[in-house]
Design a protein around this motif. Structure first.
Motif, PDB file in Angstrom:
ATOM      1  N   PHE A   4      86.753  40.755  44.942  1.00 51.12           N
ATOM      2  CA  PHE A   4      88.173  40.228  44.597  1.00 51.12           C
ATOM      3  C   PHE A   4      89.108  40.907  45.367  1.00 51.12           C
ATOM      4  O   PHE A   4      90.039  40.268  46.069  1.00 51.12           O
ATOM      5  N   SER A   5      89.003  42.215  45.551  1.00 53.54           N
ATOM      6  CA  SER A   5      89.982  43.151  46.383  1.00 53.54           C
ATOM      7  C   SER A   5      89.593  42.890  47.985  1.00 53.54           C
ATOM      8  O   SER A   5      90.797  42.728  48.494  1.00 53.54           O
ATOM      9  N   GLU A   6      88.461  42.564  48.482  1.00 53.25           N
ATOM     10  CA  GLU A   6      88.268  42.195  49.662  1.00 53.25           C
ATOM     11  C   GLU A   6      88.904  41.116  50.122  1.00 53.25           C
ATOM     12  O   GLU A   6      89.459  40.620  51.417  1.00 53.25           O
ATOM     13  N   ASN A   7      89.123  39.809  49.077  1.00 52.26           N
ATOM     14  CA  ASN A   7      89.648  38.669  49.359  1.00 52.26           C
ATOM     15  C   ASN A   7      91.537  38.839  49.105  1.00 52.26           C
ATOM     16  O   ASN A   7      91.976  37.720  49.078  1.00 52.26           O
ATOM     17  N   GLY A   8      91.701  39.784  48.993  1.00 57.97           N
ATOM     18  CA  GLY A   8      93.248  40.191  48.802  1.00 57.97           C
ATOM     19  C   GLY A   8      93.845  39.922  47.613  1.00 57.97           C
ATOM     20  O   GLY A   8      95.086  39.923  47.449  1.00 57.97           O
ATOM     21  N   GLY A   9      92.854  40.098  46.455  1.00 56.25           N
ATOM     22  CA  GLY A   9      93.592  40.062  45.063  1.00 56.25           C
ATOM     23  C   GLY A   9      94.153  41.236  44.646  1.00 56.25           C
ATOM     24  O   GLY A   9      93.815  42.392  44.821  1.00 56.25           O
ATOM     25  N   LEU A  10      95.049  41.037  43.951  1.00 63.04           N
ATOM     26  CA  LEU A  10      95.611  42.289  43.125  1.00 63.04           C
ATOM     27  C   LEU A  10      95.111  42.767  41.613  1.00 63.04           C
ATOM     28  O   LEU A  10      94.993  41.619  41.071  1.00 63.04           O
ATOM     29  N   TYR A  11      94.573  43.785  41.323  1.00 58.59           N
ATOM     30  CA  TYR A  11      93.995  44.119  39.989  1.00 58.59           C
ATOM     31  C   TYR A  11      94.925  45.217  39.430  1.00 58.59           C
ATOM     32  O   TYR A  11      94.873  46.432  40.181  1.00 58.59           O
ATOM     33  N   ILE A  12      95.311  44.970  38.281  1.00 61.10           N
ATOM     34  CA  ILE A  12      95.913  46.132  37.667  1.00 61.10           C
ATOM     35  C   ILE A  12      95.289  46.301  36.431  1.00 61.10           C
ATOM     36  O   ILE A  12      94.757  45.538  35.768  1.00 61.10           O
ATOM     37  N   SER A  13      94.737  47.542  36.135  1.00 57.04           N
ATOM     38  CA  SER A  13      93.911  48.169  34.808  1.00 57.04           C
ATOM     39  C   SER A  13      94.797  48.811  34.080  1.00 57.04           C
ATOM     40  O   SER A  13      95.600  49.509  34.206  1.00 57.04           O
ATOM     41  N   VAL A  14      94.845  48.483  32.614  1.00 55.91           N
ATOM     42  CA  VAL A  14      95.428  49.166  31.673  1.00 55.91           C
ATOM     43  C   VAL A  14      94.445  49.903  30.768  1.00 55.91           C
ATOM     44  O   VAL A  14      93.737  49.076  30.074  1.00 55.91           O
ATOM     45  N   LEU A  15      94.626  50.944  30.809  1.00 59.86           N
ATOM     46  CA  LEU A  15      93.480  51.858  29.871  1.00 59.86           C
ATOM     47  C   LEU A  15      93.985  52.170  28.519  1.00 59.86           C
ATOM     48  O   LEU A  15      95.030  52.922  28.748  1.00 59.86           O
ATOM     49  N   THR A  16      93.489  51.770  27.525  1.00 60.07           N
ATOM     50  CA  THR A  16      93.906  51.850  26.097  1.00 60.07           C
ATOM     51  C   THR A  16      92.797  52.699  25.568  1.00 60.07           C
ATOM     52  O   THR A  16      91.715  53.073  25.921  1.00 60.07           O
ATOM     53  N   HIS A  17      93.069  53.060  24.230  1.00 66.68           N
ATOM     54  CA  HIS A  17      92.198  54.016  23.570  1.00 66.68           C
ATOM     55  C   HIS A  17      91.221  53.279  22.830  1.00 66.68           C
ATOM     56  O   HIS A  17      91.351  52.463  21.968  1.00 66.68           O
ATOM     57  N   PRO A  18      89.631  53.665  23.026  1.00 67.17           N
ATOM     58  CA  PRO A  18      89.193  54.485  24.182  1.00 67.17           C
ATOM     59  C   PRO A  18      88.984  53.634  25.207  1.00 67.17           C
ATOM     60  O   PRO A  18      88.488  52.605  24.984  1.00 67.17           O
ATOM     61  N   THR A  19      88.922  54.193  26.449  1.00 64.63           N
ATOM     62  CA  THR A  19      88.210  53.802  27.576  1.00 64.63           C
ATOM     63  C   THR A  19      87.171  54.760  28.011  1.00 64.63           C
ATOM     64  O   THR A  19      87.315  55.812  28.922  1.00 64.63           O
TER      65      THR A  19
END
Length: 294
Positions: free
Chosen positions: A203-218
């Motif tokens: 996904f990243s190599e094809n230009g996609g933006l990825y946002i991760s939201v870490l919540t309790h617990p990860t």
């Protein structure tokens, strides 16, 4: 791409590499799930500061204590409702059967009970929505479903979420909440770490933006794979973020760990997290990030 099959004669499932993106419409959830202000007038006592309020006020405040700000776990559909513009969420159709490769005692019945109790088919809910008019693909791991543990189905659903986002040319936001790999599925659950990581990379190599939201617990296999491979990493206050738990680490190395070790604030200070965002501000912050990266 192949999905691991079940022992004892179950066929291995296959699918075309360029299948169309389908949605489940309408998703069927109770009013309690879709209405953030639903709840009774029964009292709620915060486990952090012992502040007492009503269940309805607590839910209206998105499961955050109005006095001390302690962020409790929030059901997946309530998270989506608080995040998405009203009426814009469409759940991705990702049908994955319950697989029991080890023949684990009562595993099938436990999964079916959780499906009935939560309205979810597995430990992650994913779909397309708009956040202040910004379209994106969002996935929310469900702590109410076996603590968001990542088994075969969860790994496949996360992978297909990235594939759908790539087809739709949309950014991905994933809210993680997990105890790690689902040990009832043995080594096949651990293999989901490689599969989801490969999906992120493609996904990243094809230009996609990825946002991760870490919540309790990860923690566990989720923190060691797709949860920490994002372009932008956010976290909720006080979230436990790490691989093994602090107690296990202390017993292993024979040393006392620093105060607040593995908490979101500690991870921010050490460059592991880009920003800590309170739940009430999450929608605004994510909308701003989506606008900046259009």
């Amino acid at each position: 791409m192949k999905l691991f099959g079940k022992k004892k004669g179950t066929e291995v499932l296959t699918r075309a590499s360029k299948e169309s993106v389908e949605f489940v419409e309408p998703a069927k959830y109770s009013d309690e799930d879709t209405n953030p202000e639903s709840g009774s007038d029964e009292s709620f006592t915060c486990s952090g500061c012992s502040f007492v309020t009503t269940q309805s006020e607590y839910r209206k405040n998105q499961y955050v204590c109005p006095k001390c700000g302690k962020h409790d776990r929030i059901p997946a559909m309530k998270r989506v409702t608080a995040l998405a513009d009203k009426g814009t969420f469409r759940q991705l159709k990702i049908d994955i059967p319950v697989l029991d490769p080890l023949g684990y005692p009562d595993y099938d019945s436990k999964i079916k009970k959780l499906q009935n109790d939560t309205g979810l088919d597995e430990g992650v809910l994913s779909g397309v929505c708009e956040i202040e008019g910004n379209k994106c693909v969002v996935a929310v791991m469900a702590s109410e479903f076996l603590m968001g543990s990542m088994g075969i189905a969860v790994g496949e659903k996360v992978t297909r979420t990235f594939e759908a986002a790539e087809q739709l040319k949309l950014p991905v936001i994933i809210f993680t909440a997990s105890g790690g790999a689902r040990m009832q599925e043995g080594i096949l659950s651990l293999m989901q770490m490689a599969k989801t990581s490969a999906a992120v990379k493609k996904f990243s190599e094809n230009g996609g933006l990825y946002i991760s939201v870490l919540t309790h617990p990860t923690t566990g296999g989720v923190s060691a794979s797709f949860a920490t491979l994002a372009d932008i990493t956010l976290a909720e206050p006080g979230a436990l973020i790490g691989f093994a738990g602090p107690r296990v680490i202390e017993q292993t190395i024979g040393q006392k760990l620093p105060k607040g070790f593995q908490r979101a604030e500690f991870q921010l200070d050490h460059g592991f997290v880009d920003q800590i965002v309170e739940r009430g501000e999450m929608r605004k912050v994510l909308a701003q990030l989506l606008r900046l990266h259009k």
